[in-house]
Design a protein around this motif. Structure first.
Motif, PDB file in Angstrom:
ATOM      1  N   UNK A 170       0.846  -1.222   0.011  1.00  0.00           N
ATOM      2  CA  UNK A 170      -0.020   0.052   0.199  1.00  0.00           C
ATOM      3  C   UNK A 170       0.935   1.301   0.080  1.00  0.00           C
ATOM      4  N   UNK A 171       2.121   0.983   0.052  1.00  0.00           N
ATOM      5  CA  UNK A 171       2.889   2.297  -0.034  1.00  0.00           C
ATOM      6  C   UNK A 171       3.009   2.826  -1.341  1.00  0.00           C
ATOM      7  N   UNK A 172       3.352   4.087  -1.340  1.00  0.00           N
ATOM      8  CA  UNK A 172       3.736   4.833  -2.663  1.00  0.00           C
ATOM      9  C   UNK A 172       4.997   5.293  -2.991  1.00  0.00           C
ATOM     10  N   UNK A 173       5.628   5.143  -3.820  1.00  0.00           N
ATOM     11  CA  UNK A 173       6.988   5.798  -3.812  1.00  0.00           C
ATOM     12  C   UNK A 173       6.867   7.037  -4.960  1.00  0.00           C
ATOM     13  N   UNK A 174       7.749   8.088  -4.241  1.00  0.00           N
ATOM     14  CA  UNK A 174       7.891   9.237  -5.159  1.00  0.00           C
ATOM     15  C   UNK A 174       9.085   9.390  -5.726  1.00  0.00           C
ATOM     16  N   UNK A 175       9.475   9.569  -7.112  1.00  0.00           N
ATOM     17  CA  UNK A 175      10.774   9.996  -7.680  1.00  0.00           C
ATOM     18  C   UNK A 175      10.744  11.068  -8.583  1.00  0.00           C
ATOM     19  N   UNK A 176      11.756  12.101  -8.064  1.00  0.00           N
ATOM     20  CA  UNK A 176      11.783  13.214  -8.960  1.00  0.00           C
ATOM     21  C   UNK A 176      13.362  13.468  -9.451  1.00  0.00           C
ATOM     22  N   UNK A 177      13.989  12.275  -9.511  1.00  0.00           N
ATOM     23  CA  UNK A 177      15.234  12.453  -9.840  1.00  0.00           C
ATOM     24  C   UNK A 177      15.476  12.638 -11.420  1.00  0.00           C
ATOM     25  N   UNK A 178      14.545  12.538 -12.266  1.00  0.00           N
ATOM     26  CA  UNK A 178      14.493  12.654 -13.739  1.00  0.00           C
ATOM     27  C   UNK A 178      14.159  13.968 -14.049  1.00  0.00           C
ATOM     28  N   UNK A 179      13.718  14.673 -13.062  1.00  0.00           N
ATOM     29  CA  UNK A 179      13.396  16.067 -13.362  1.00  0.00           C
ATOM     30  C   UNK A 179      11.770  16.365 -13.234  1.00  0.00           C
ATOM     31  N   UNK A 180      11.059  15.010 -13.198  1.00  0.00           N
ATOM     32  CA  UNK A 180       9.806  14.705 -13.243  1.00  0.00           C
ATOM     33  C   UNK A 180       9.314  14.132 -12.200  1.00  0.00           C
ATOM     34  N   UNK A 181       8.323  14.472 -11.460  1.00  0.00           N
ATOM     35  CA  UNK A 181       7.588  13.841 -10.303  1.00  0.00           C
ATOM     36  C   UNK A 181       6.886  12.500 -10.877  1.00  0.00           C
TER      37      UNK A 181
END
Length: 118
Positions: free
Chosen positions: A53-64
């Motif tokens: 049920x976790x949600x991961x967030x990654x903005x390393x590409x410049x996009x969320x």
């Protein structure tokens, strides 16, 4: 005063009956009340056990980018924690010991880095 994170991984809890868990709840609540009364309590909480049920967030590409599930495949994941604000590691260890006894499973203690002035 320094803030410390006292936490456990869900896998450290072990397999116990519902009755056993219900017997621990009053002990854990008592330690939480004691920490509040002592003025060292900052925040505490247990996490939902279903890591899916976790949600991961990654903005390393410049996009969320949001992705369902945990960021990393891992055998252990956070189960719950308490943040205390105490004078030193010895005081944090005292609270960590109280929490470990009340919960009935191991705890880990880590110091937060000092907060920058903003």
């Amino acid at each position: 005063m320094t803030e410390y994170l006292i936490y456990f991984n869900q896998q450290w809890v072990g397999d116990h009956s519902g009755e056993w868990f219900r017997s621990r709840a009053p002990l854990a609540m008592a330690v939480t009340r004691e920490a509040r009364d002592a003025g060292v309590y900052v925040f505490a909480g247990g996490l939902v056990e279903e890591v899916e049920e976790a949600v991961s967030v990654d903005a390393t590409s410049g996009e969320v980018v949001f992705t369902d599930g945990p960021f990393a495949e891992t055998k252990e994941f956070l189960g719950g924690f308490m943040v205390v604000e105490v004078p030193d590691l010895e005081a944090a260890k005292e609270w960590g010991g109280k929490i470990a006894v009340a919960c009935g499973w191991p705890q880990e203690i880590r110091e937060f880095k000092p907060q920058p002035n903003v």
